[in-house]
Scaffold this motif. Sequence first.
Motif, PDB file in Angstrom:
ATOM      1  N   UNK A 140      37.877  25.494 -78.932  1.00 47.80           N
ATOM      2  CA  UNK A 140      37.896  24.287 -78.181  1.00 47.80           C
ATOM      3  C   UNK A 140      37.138  23.115 -78.965  1.00 47.80           C
ATOM      4  N   UNK A 141      36.869  23.271 -80.115  1.00 50.15           N
ATOM      5  CA  UNK A 141      36.382  22.204 -80.972  1.00 50.15           C
ATOM      6  C   UNK A 141      36.621  22.248 -82.426  1.00 50.15           C
ATOM      7  N   UNK A 142      36.441  21.247 -83.164  1.00 48.89           N
ATOM      8  CA  UNK A 142      36.735  21.378 -84.542  1.00 48.89           C
ATOM      9  C   UNK A 142      35.916  22.241 -85.194  1.00 48.89           C
ATOM     10  N   UNK A 143      34.633  22.232 -85.018  1.00 50.88           N
ATOM     11  CA  UNK A 143      33.519  23.430 -85.594  1.00 50.88           C
ATOM     12  C   UNK A 143      34.172  24.755 -85.218  1.00 50.88           C
ATOM     13  N   UNK A 144      34.731  24.945 -83.922  1.00 50.09           N
ATOM     14  CA  UNK A 144      34.906  26.262 -83.561  1.00 50.09           C
ATOM     15  C   UNK A 144      36.298  26.617 -84.388  1.00 50.09           C
ATOM     16  N   UNK A 254      40.614  26.267 -75.125  1.00 49.35           N
ATOM     17  CA  UNK A 254      40.923  25.412 -76.041  1.00 49.35           C
ATOM     18  C   UNK A 254      40.727  24.125 -75.492  1.00 49.35           C
ATOM     19  N   UNK A 255      41.593  22.966 -75.770  1.00 44.54           N
ATOM     20  CA  UNK A 255      41.326  21.645 -75.115  1.00 44.54           C
ATOM     21  C   UNK A 255      41.008  21.468 -73.755  1.00 44.54           C
ATOM     22  N   UNK A 256      41.957  22.410 -72.922  1.00 40.98           N
ATOM     23  CA  UNK A 256      41.766  22.447 -71.583  1.00 40.98           C
ATOM     24  C   UNK A 256      40.477  22.729 -71.141  1.00 40.98           C
ATOM     25  N   UNK A 257      39.724  23.466 -71.822  1.00 40.68           N
ATOM     26  CA  UNK A 257      38.381  23.855 -71.514  1.00 40.68           C
ATOM     27  C   UNK A 257      37.318  22.847 -71.810  1.00 40.68           C
ATOM     28  N   UNK A 258      37.545  21.739 -72.553  1.00 42.07           N
ATOM     29  CA  UNK A 258      36.674  20.603 -72.643  1.00 42.07           C
ATOM     30  C   UNK A 258      36.922  19.992 -71.908  1.00 42.07           C
ATOM     31  N   UNK A 259      37.892  19.561 -71.111  1.00 42.12           N
ATOM     32  CA  UNK A 259      38.155  18.744 -69.604  1.00 42.12           C
ATOM     33  C   UNK A 259      37.415  19.673 -68.549  1.00 42.12           C
ATOM     34  N   UNK A 260      37.669  20.947 -68.463  1.00 41.32           N
ATOM     35  CA  UNK A 260      37.166  21.761 -67.575  1.00 41.32           C
ATOM     36  C   UNK A 260      35.920  21.697 -67.505  1.00 41.32           C
ATOM     37  N   UNK A 261      35.101  21.692 -68.596  1.00 41.38           N
ATOM     38  CA  UNK A 261      33.556  21.506 -68.660  1.00 41.38           C
ATOM     39  C   UNK A 261      33.027  20.372 -68.241  1.00 41.38           C
TER      40      UNK A 261
END
Length: 355
Positions: A140-144, A254-261
């Motif tokens: 969900x991040x570039x680091x991950x 993934x990217x949706x988890x950033x929005x959900x968080x």
Amino acid sequence: MKVLMKGNEALAEAAIRAGCRHFFGYPITPQTELAAYMAKRMPKVGGTYLQAESEVAAINMVLGASAAGVRAMTSSSSPGISLKSEGISYMAGSDLPGLIINVQRGGPGLGGIQPSQADYWQATKATGHGDFQILVFAPSTVQEMVDLVSDAFDAADRWRMPAMILADGMLGQMMEPVSLPEEGQAQMVEKPWAACGHGNQREHNIINSLYLTPDKLEELVMTRYHRYQLVKEQEQRAEEYLCQDADLVLVAYGASARVARSAVTKARQQGYKVGLVRPISLWPFPVEALNRAAAQAKSFLVVEMSMGQMVEDVKLAIQCKIPVHFYGRTGGMIPTPAQVLEDVERILENRESFL
């Protein structure tokens, strides 16, 4: 030291530092920067970069390199992964490790070049024909992205099966600070099964996925599924965020988890008891984390950039103990925290759904 990197390029550099010296690919938006980065870096580290004549050729080159015992990978985006499906099945049938990266775009068909998560079913249930699974990890991040590349190579070698990093165009194109592992630190395992020459010191190895005797093929498939059961027990990964007292738990990757968080944080500020389970391994699916959340929560809300492909897995994981709602966008549309928060409020206040 942290460096600012685009997601696609971070995936490539992480693979090199994980010991990958053989990359076979074909350009397609939105992952082309990954292949372009490999074209520049591989010759400098004594590796092989080859732009194949097609996606079909690229995955079969990965199969051949893996059969020789080296770490090999390919990358593509959604339609390209479909073309690789036969080769992925051959790799699974030959018990070969290898890394496939999918930077997803909208579909079906040519669709569009915007971010999507509509390849979930393909990755977790139908990467190719036959009875098999592959490991699937969702950063969900570039680091991950950086961290999971090494983990995916290691897990693929450990279990002798293909692994996939399921990213998307949003993660592939965004830039974030990352810490890269030191070069030369990758722990490479010995592969006594590889077809890499034997010098009359061991049995002659043959890599094959063709078995014309039905009972022999059944035996191999059943043995493979016994190994898959061990993978399910040992490789489940998930992040649990504010789930201890949550009445409603969001499930997103993934990217949706950033929005959900972000939506969960805002909901907490407004007094709603909301949490998040973020699957990191999509196969094996994090059944244990979801059941821990379901023991407290009254319902789940799955957030995806698709038409709800993960919803069924969430229901199966918790055996339908509590209701599972869905909010999603598709076709390349990215949900916003405000839109997800509105759905959170609707569920918690028992307002009628528009779905």
